[in-house]
Design a protein around this motif. Structure first.
Motif, PDB file in Angstrom:
ATOM      1  N   ARG A 115       0.825  -1.217   0.000  1.00  0.00           N
ATOM      2  CA  ARG A 115       0.000   0.000   0.000  1.00  0.00           C
ATOM      3  C   ARG A 115       0.857   1.263   0.000  1.00  0.00           C
ATOM      4  O   ARG A 115       0.517   2.255  -0.653  1.00  0.00           O
ATOM      5  CB  ARG A 115      -0.924  -0.007   1.229  1.00  0.00           C
ATOM      6  N   HIS A 116       1.979   1.218   0.680  1.00  0.00           N
ATOM      7  CA  HIS A 116       2.811   2.418   0.826  1.00  0.00           C
ATOM      8  C   HIS A 116       4.051   2.399  -0.061  1.00  0.00           C
ATOM      9  O   HIS A 116       4.868   3.313   0.024  1.00  0.00           O
ATOM     10  CB  HIS A 116       3.223   2.583   2.295  1.00  0.00           C
ATOM     11  N   GLY A 117       4.177   1.397  -0.900  1.00  0.00           N
ATOM     12  CA  GLY A 117       5.319   1.339  -1.807  1.00  0.00           C
ATOM     13  C   GLY A 117       6.650   1.366  -1.069  1.00  0.00           C
ATOM     14  O   GLY A 117       7.579   2.082  -1.469  1.00  0.00           O
ATOM     15  N   VAL A 118       6.753   0.583  -0.005  1.00  0.00           N
ATOM     16  CA  VAL A 118       7.950   0.586   0.836  1.00  0.00           C
ATOM     17  C   VAL A 118       9.166   0.097   0.055  1.00  0.00           C
ATOM     18  O   VAL A 118       9.112  -0.922  -0.628  1.00  0.00           O
ATOM     19  CB  VAL A 118       7.722  -0.293   2.091  1.00  0.00           C
ATOM     20  N   ASP A 119      10.269   0.832   0.173  1.00  0.00           N
ATOM     21  CA  ASP A 119      11.512   0.487  -0.515  1.00  0.00           C
ATOM     22  C   ASP A 119      12.471  -0.307   0.353  1.00  0.00           C
ATOM     23  O   ASP A 119      13.283  -1.084  -0.156  1.00  0.00           O
ATOM     24  CB  ASP A 119      12.221   1.770  -0.990  1.00  0.00           C
ATOM     25  N   VAL A 120      12.426  -0.103   1.673  1.00  0.00           N
ATOM     26  CA  VAL A 120      13.330  -0.797   2.579  1.00  0.00           C
ATOM     27  C   VAL A 120      12.685  -0.877   3.957  1.00  0.00           C
ATOM     28  O   VAL A 120      11.982   0.046   4.384  1.00  0.00           O
ATOM     29  CB  VAL A 120      14.707  -0.084   2.660  1.00  0.00           C
ATOM     30  N   VAL A 121      12.912  -2.008   4.631  1.00  0.00           N
ATOM     31  CA  VAL A 121      12.415  -2.221   5.983  1.00  0.00           C
ATOM     32  C   VAL A 121      13.616  -2.243   6.934  1.00  0.00           C
ATOM     33  O   VAL A 121      14.648  -2.843   6.625  1.00  0.00           O
ATOM     34  CB  VAL A 121      11.633  -3.543   6.088  1.00  0.00           C
ATOM     35  N   VAL A 122      13.470  -1.579   8.071  1.00  0.00           N
ATOM     36  CA  VAL A 122      14.521  -1.559   9.090  1.00  0.00           C
ATOM     37  C   VAL A 122      13.912  -2.043  10.393  1.00  0.00           C
ATOM     38  O   VAL A 122      12.958  -1.455  10.892  1.00  0.00           O
ATOM     39  CB  VAL A 122      15.109  -0.148   9.280  1.00  0.00           C
ATOM     40  N   GLY A 123      14.470  -3.124  10.952  1.00  0.00           N
ATOM     41  CA  GLY A 123      13.926  -3.695  12.173  1.00  0.00           C
ATOM     42  C   GLY A 123      14.817  -3.448  13.364  1.00  0.00           C
ATOM     43  O   GLY A 123      16.050  -3.551  13.271  1.00  0.00           O
ATOM     44  N   PHE A 124      14.200  -3.121  14.505  1.00  0.00           N
ATOM     45  CA  PHE A 124      14.927  -2.832  15.735  1.00  0.00           C
ATOM     46  C   PHE A 124      14.610  -3.844  16.839  1.00  0.00           C
ATOM     47  O   PHE A 124      14.947  -3.620  17.994  1.00  0.00           O
ATOM     48  CB  PHE A 124      14.609  -1.415  16.212  1.00  0.00           C
ATOM     49  N   GLY A 125      13.976  -4.947  16.479  1.00  0.00           N
ATOM     50  CA  GLY A 125      13.614  -5.958  17.468  1.00  0.00           C
ATOM     51  C   GLY A 125      12.227  -5.718  18.018  1.00  0.00           C
ATOM     52  O   GLY A 125      11.580  -4.706  17.745  1.00  0.00           O
ATOM     53  N   GLY A 126      11.746  -6.669  18.799  1.00  0.00           N
ATOM     54  CA  GLY A 126      10.405  -6.561  19.339  1.00  0.00           C
ATOM     55  C   GLY A 126       9.414  -7.314  18.478  1.00  0.00           C
ATOM     56  O   GLY A 126       9.747  -7.869  17.427  1.00  0.00           O
ATOM     57  N   TYR A 127       8.163  -7.326  18.937  1.00  0.00           N
ATOM     58  CA  TYR A 127       7.147  -8.144  18.293  1.00  0.00           C
ATOM     59  C   TYR A 127       6.895  -7.790  16.834  1.00  0.00           C
ATOM     60  O   TYR A 127       6.565  -8.649  16.019  1.00  0.00           O
ATOM     61  CB  TYR A 127       5.826  -8.046  19.068  1.00  0.00           C
ATOM     62  N   ALA A 128       7.022  -6.519  16.479  1.00  0.00           N
ATOM     63  CA  ALA A 128       6.720  -6.100  15.107  1.00  0.00           C
ATOM     64  C   ALA A 128       7.787  -6.526  14.107  1.00  0.00           C
ATOM     65  O   ALA A 128       7.523  -6.625  12.908  1.00  0.00           O
ATOM     66  CB  ALA A 128       6.547  -4.583  15.058  1.00  0.00           C
ATOM     67  N   SER A 129       9.002  -6.787  14.585  1.00  0.00           N
ATOM     68  CA  SER A 129      10.115  -7.010  13.660  1.00  0.00           C
ATOM     69  C   SER A 129      10.074  -8.363  12.967  1.00  0.00           C
ATOM     70  O   SER A 129      10.363  -8.462  11.774  1.00  0.00           O
ATOM     71  CB  SER A 129      11.455  -6.853  14.390  1.00  0.00           C
ATOM     72  N   ALA A 130       9.718  -9.410  13.693  1.00  0.00           N
ATOM     73  CA  ALA A 130       9.757 -10.751  13.098  1.00  0.00           C
ATOM     74  C   ALA A 130       8.862 -10.867  11.866  1.00  0.00           C
ATOM     75  O   ALA A 130       9.329 -11.282  10.791  1.00  0.00           O
ATOM     76  CB  ALA A 130       9.412 -11.804  14.145  1.00  0.00           C
ATOM     77  N   PRO A 131       7.575 -10.502  11.945  1.00  0.00           N
ATOM     78  CA  PRO A 131       6.761 -10.566  10.726  1.00  0.00           C
ATOM     79  C   PRO A 131       7.212  -9.583   9.657  1.00  0.00           C
ATOM     80  O   PRO A 131       7.043  -9.838   8.462  1.00  0.00           O
ATOM     81  CB  PRO A 131       5.345 -10.240  11.220  1.00  0.00           C
ATOM     82  N   ALA A 132       7.824  -8.474  10.076  1.00  0.00           N
ATOM     83  CA  ALA A 132       8.309  -7.492   9.107  1.00  0.00           C
ATOM     84  C   ALA A 132       9.438  -8.071   8.266  1.00  0.00           C
ATOM     85  O   ALA A 132       9.509  -7.847   7.052  1.00  0.00           O
ATOM     86  CB  ALA A 132       8.787  -6.227   9.818  1.00  0.00           C
ATOM     87  N   TYR A 133      10.345  -8.835   8.887  1.00  0.00           N
ATOM     88  CA  TYR A 133      11.455  -9.427   8.146  1.00  0.00           C
ATOM     89  C   TYR A 133      10.939 -10.445   7.119  1.00  0.00           C
ATOM     90  O   TYR A 133      11.382 -10.453   5.964  1.00  0.00           O
ATOM     91  CB  TYR A 133      12.430 -10.115   9.105  1.00  0.00           C
ATOM     92  N   VAL A 134      10.023 -11.280   7.548  1.00  0.00           N
ATOM     93  CA  VAL A 134       9.485 -12.300   6.632  1.00  0.00           C
ATOM     94  C   VAL A 134       8.699 -11.642   5.502  1.00  0.00           C
ATOM     95  O   VAL A 134       8.841 -12.003   4.324  1.00  0.00           O
ATOM     96  CB  VAL A 134       8.595 -13.302   7.400  1.00  0.00           C
TER      97      VAL A 134
END
Length: 358
Positions: free
Chosen positions: A91-110
């Motif tokens: 939806r937002h045309g994301v170019d890169v994801v940056v994860g800092f840990g925590g619950y949101a990061s694991a599904p974000a990486y996959v």
């Protein structure tokens, strides 16, 4: 126009470095889209919108620690969380994801991997969390705050810090800081604190020994935490505060620090070159002791045992340090090399590298 999705949250240790990077990205390019991915329950649900960023929500799905009903439901719930993040990325045309840990990061990486979007991992603790351990296996780049953190393909980049810490000139701010706390800028100051909520063991030890600190010719700035009911004795040279919203001024005044060793605390103290005596919190998986290891190895800090830290320990261990000018000077000189104020720009360097590789 680049679209960044920064994932993390749950605790201040995840949210604050995320926001430091978000602010720097927005400052560098006002046209960039900087979005934050987090849960509705975490600290990010309050801090992120307050900082002016859009929070995209993902379900909180804890990794199961034992076989039970929650573990049986985990695969389906995790797939749903991944689908939520994939929808945000599209939806937002994301170019890169940056994860800092925590619950949101694991599904974000996959989700990023399945959408063909590069992702970067930053680990704030010397003992990495499970989400970042898994994410590091496929990340375009992995940055860690502390040397020796066991993450695949990692490089030490330091911690993204608050702007007021990065820009702090301790010497130039000392008089202002002393006035703020009602202390004398010409006399040395011991700063003691236990994190945002305080530390009961540190509070009790100093309640029993503050007179000995003052008798050594030092002043004491004691931040007890908002939950503490410790009474202020009203003694000259002893500034007791429940909470301090200008920790930069507290750091400007500190000649020695006694504190817990959370990752942000160690990173800020090291970046500012302040000698420290760390009392690692004994509950948890031992990460606080590991967080302090690099500063201790450099000679900038020493470790004290939480189980035996009391008023007698202050008199037996801390007070002799206060009276040993040569020892303090050696620790201060070592502290100048123990940390970095460039964590934010170093993480952005990893992000740029990941984008360039696409």
């Amino acid at each position: 126009m680049t679209s960044y999705l920064l994932a993390g949250g749950g605790t201040a240790g995840h949210v604050n470095p995320l926001l430091a990077v978000a602010d720097a990205l927005r400052e560098r390019d006002a046209d960039a889209t900087v979005l934050v991915l987090g849960t509705a329950e975490g600290l990010e649900s309050r801090l992120v919108p307050a900082r002016g960023y859009e929070l995209l929500v993902v379900d909180k799905v804890p990794f199961p620690r034992r076989p039970n009903r929650q573990a049986a439901a985990f695969p389906m719930r995790f797939r749903k969380a991944i689908a939520q993040v994939r929808a945000h990325i599209r939806r937002h045309g994301v170019d890169v994801v940056v994860g800092f840990g925590g619950y949101a990061s694991a599904p974000a990486y996959v989700a990023a991997r399945r959408e063909g979007v590069p992702f970067v991992v930053h680990e704030a603790n010397a003992k990495p969390g499970l989400a970042n351990v898994l994410g590091a296996r496929r990340a375009a780049a992995v940055g860690v705050a502390f040397e020796g953190t066991p993450l695949r393909g990692s490089e030490t980049v330091g911690m993204p810090l608050r702007q007021e810490v990065i820009t702090l000139d301790r010497a130039a701010t000392r008089v202002e800081a002393a006035d703020y706390f009602g202390l004398d800028p010409d006399r040395p100051v011991l700063l003691a604190f236990g994190g945002s909520l305080g530390a009961q063991r540190l509070n009790e030890a100093l309640a029993d020994s503050w007179r000995d600190v003052l008798a050594a010719g030092w002043q004491l700035l004691h931040v007890t935490g908002e939950r503490s009911d410790l009474a202020d004795p009203g003694a000259e040279g002893y500034a007791l505060r429940r909470y301090v919203d200008r920790m930069d001024l507290a750091f400007a005044l500190a000649d020695l620090i006694v504190s817990r060793s959370g990752s942000a605390t160690v990173s800020e103290i090291s970046a500012l070159g302040i000698p420290a005596l760390y009392v690692p919190y004994s509950v948890g998986n031992g990460e606080q002791r590991l967080n302090a290891a690099s500063a201790v190895a450099a000679g900038a800090a020493e470790l004290l045992d939480d189980a035996t830290f009391d008023g007698d320990a202050v008199r037996r261990i801390v007070v002799p340090v206060l009276g040993d000018r040569d020892r303090l000077d050696r620790m201060a000189a070592a502290a100048e090399t123990a940390g970095t104020r460039n964590g934010t720009e170093n993480v952005i360097g990893l992000i740029d590298r990941a984008l360039d590789a696409v």
